[in-house]
Design an enzyme around this catalytic site. Structure first.
Site, PDB file in Angstrom:
ATOM      1  N   TYR A   1      -6.163  11.571  11.282  1.00 18.28           N
ATOM      2  CA  TYR A   1      -7.373  12.397  11.169  1.00 18.28           C
ATOM      3  C   TYR A   1      -7.698  13.134  12.473  1.00 18.28           C
ATOM      4  O   TYR A   1      -8.753  13.757  12.596  1.00 18.28           O
ATOM      5  CB  TYR A   1      -8.588  11.559  10.732  1.00 18.28           C
ATOM      6  CG  TYR A   1      -8.288  10.610   9.615  1.00 18.28           C
ATOM      7  CD1 TYR A   1      -8.048  11.079   8.321  1.00 18.28           C
ATOM      8  CD2 TYR A   1      -8.193   9.235   9.850  1.00 18.28           C
ATOM      9  CE1 TYR A   1      -7.733  10.198   7.288  1.00 18.28           C
ATOM     10  CE2 TYR A   1      -7.879   8.352   8.823  1.00 18.28           C
ATOM     11  CZ  TYR A   1      -7.647   8.838   7.548  1.00 18.28           C
ATOM     12  OH  TYR A   1      -7.330   7.981   6.528  1.00 18.28           O
TER      13      TYR A   1
ATOM     14  N   HIS B   1       2.528   7.789  14.160  1.00 15.33           N
ATOM     15  CA  HIS B   1       1.287   8.166  13.459  1.00 15.33           C
ATOM     16  C   HIS B   1       0.545   6.920  12.976  1.00 15.33           C
ATOM     17  O   HIS B   1      -0.158   6.970  11.965  1.00 15.33           O
ATOM     18  CB  HIS B   1       1.620   9.095  12.291  1.00 15.33           C
ATOM     19  CG  HIS B   1       0.457   9.874  11.748  1.00 15.33           C
ATOM     20  ND1 HIS B   1      -0.483  10.485  12.547  1.00 15.33           N
ATOM     21  CD2 HIS B   1       0.088  10.156  10.462  1.00 15.33           C
ATOM     22  CE1 HIS B   1      -1.375  11.111  11.784  1.00 15.33           C
ATOM     23  NE2 HIS B   1      -1.055  10.905  10.522  1.00 15.33           N
TER      24      HIS B   1
ATOM     25  N   ASP C   1       3.182  15.203   9.062  1.00 12.89           N
ATOM     26  CA  ASP C   1       2.558  13.885   9.146  1.00 12.89           C
ATOM     27  C   ASP C   1       2.791  13.048   7.891  1.00 12.89           C
ATOM     28  O   ASP C   1       3.029  13.567   6.801  1.00 12.89           O
ATOM     29  CB  ASP C   1       1.042  14.032   9.327  1.00 12.89           C
ATOM     30  CG  ASP C   1       0.651  14.525  10.707  1.00 12.89           C
ATOM     31  OD1 ASP C   1       1.547  14.925  11.478  1.00 12.89           O
ATOM     32  OD2 ASP C   1      -0.561  14.518  11.006  1.00 12.89           O
ATOM     33  N   ASP C   2       2.666  11.734   8.084  1.00 18.00           N
ATOM     34  CA  ASP C   2       2.498  10.725   7.028  1.00 18.00           C
ATOM     35  C   ASP C   2       3.776  10.231   6.383  1.00 18.00           C
ATOM     36  O   ASP C   2       3.735   9.296   5.590  1.00 18.00           O
ATOM     37  CB  ASP C   2       1.545  11.216   5.924  1.00 18.00           C
ATOM     38  CG  ASP C   2       0.131  11.427   6.413  1.00 18.00           C
ATOM     39  OD1 ASP C   2      -0.141  11.103   7.588  1.00 18.00           O
ATOM     40  OD2 ASP C   2      -0.701  11.932   5.649  1.00 18.00           O
TER      41      ASP C   2
ATOM     42  N   HIS D   1       2.267  18.237   6.042  1.00 17.94           N
ATOM     43  CA  HIS D   1       2.565  16.872   5.604  1.00 17.94           C
ATOM     44  C   HIS D   1       3.830  16.881   4.749  1.00 17.94           C
ATOM     45  O   HIS D   1       3.929  17.684   3.811  1.00 17.94           O
ATOM     46  CB  HIS D   1       1.405  16.294   4.787  1.00 17.94           C
ATOM     47  CG  HIS D   1       0.122  16.172   5.561  1.00 17.94           C
ATOM     48  ND1 HIS D   1      -0.717  17.255   5.766  1.00 17.94           N
ATOM     49  CD2 HIS D   1      -0.450  15.115   6.191  1.00 17.94           C
ATOM     50  CE1 HIS D   1      -1.770  16.862   6.488  1.00 17.94           C
ATOM     51  NE2 HIS D   1      -1.624  15.577   6.752  1.00 17.94           N
TER      52      HIS D   1
ATOM     53  N   HIS E   1      -2.257   4.128   9.042  1.00 15.87           N
ATOM     54  CA  HIS E   1      -3.099   5.319   8.963  1.00 15.87           C
ATOM     55  C   HIS E   1      -4.606   5.038   8.957  1.00 15.87           C
ATOM     56  O   HIS E   1      -5.367   5.659   8.213  1.00 15.87           O
ATOM     57  CB  HIS E   1      -2.727   6.154   7.733  1.00 15.87           C
ATOM     58  CG  HIS E   1      -3.021   7.622   7.882  1.00 15.87           C
ATOM     59  ND1 HIS E   1      -4.268   8.158   7.629  1.00 15.87           N
ATOM     60  CD2 HIS E   1      -2.240   8.656   8.246  1.00 15.87           C
ATOM     61  CE1 HIS E   1      -4.226   9.466   7.822  1.00 15.87           C
ATOM     62  NE2 HIS E   1      -3.006   9.794   8.216  1.00 15.87           N
TER      63      HIS E   1
END
Length: 242
Positions: A158, A117, A66-67, A208, A121
């Site tokens: 989240y 995603h 992620d991210d 991540h 965020h």
């Protein structure tokens, strides 16, 4: 008043000495002494064909990151994955996609799945339906611009999802079954063991690619689990073959 070179030189700073050198023996450019910041190389690995792993017959897991994309972490991660012919799913943040489209193209070119995603965020459950749609649609547009293909899956930041979020998009939501909590533990060995010691067949592993220590854990994960017969596939491939 004019001073001789012998008199002046001892007084010069490092920069002054480089400037003096430039006047005596000029070159095309003047080294100002700034630290060089090389542009990280973008991996060029290209998947030779579609993944034909049959997860009904072999043990599969899906590594998800992620991210990102992040520089230089994502490029490093792509190199690790290619060494083991492992495929993964990247849940990318739209702002980062726009900033580093070359890395997103590299992900897709290597046979990885690029998921959505959100753009920035946020907790999507705290937004209106229109705001959720904006977050996801803008990111999907950025991914399509980078790769030529729109995503089909998304991971809500989240893991926060409700009916408003589901109703705002046609993307398929993806959560996880094994959370490494790598953001809590900047320790590559600890992150690696959080997967190696707990993983089971068909797990979707949350990591991540914005954390250096998380990326550094990947070779150990790949090495240990490959030795145990695991195959690394994308989330959508895992879903399709179950």
């Amino acid at each position: 008043m004019t001073f001789s070179r012998a008199t002046i030189t001892p007084w010069l700073s490092a920069f002054g000495k480089r400037a003096q050198q430039q006047t005596v023996r000029p070159s095309g450019s003047l080294d100002l002494g700034a630290a060089a910041t090389p542009t990280p190389a973008v991996p060029t690995h290209t998947a030779s064909d579609d993944d034909d792993t049959d997860c009904e017959k072999v043990t599969c897991i899906a590594l998800t990151f992620d991210d990102g994309p992040a520089v230089p972490e994502t490029a490093t991660l792509l190199s690790y994955l290619s060494q083991y012919h492992a495929r993964a799913t990247f849940f990318t943040v739209g702002q980062n996609v726009a900033a580093h489209p070359d890395l997103v193209r590299a992900e897709a070119r290597a046979g990885h799945e690029v998921g959505n995603h959100s753009w920035s965020h946020p907790d999507l459950t705290k937004l209106s339906r229109e705001q959720v749609a904006y977050q996801l649609n803008r990111t999907s547009d950025a991914i399509k611009a980078a790769t030529g293909k729109a995503p089909t899956v998304f991971r809500p930041p989240y893991g926060a999802i409700n009916n408003t979020v589901r109703g705002a998009t046609k993307l398929s939501p993806v959560l996880w079954t094994l959370d490494t909590e790598d953001w809590k533990y900047p320790d590559a060995a600890k992150v690696a063991q959080s997967v190696i010691a707990k993983v089971k067949r068909n797990d979707v592993v949350l990591m991540h690619d914005i954390h250096t220590t998380s990326v550094a854990a990947v070779p150990q994960i790949l090495r240990a689990l490959t030795a145990r017969g695991y195959h690394f596939v994308t989330v959508s491939h895992l879903r399709a073959t179950l």
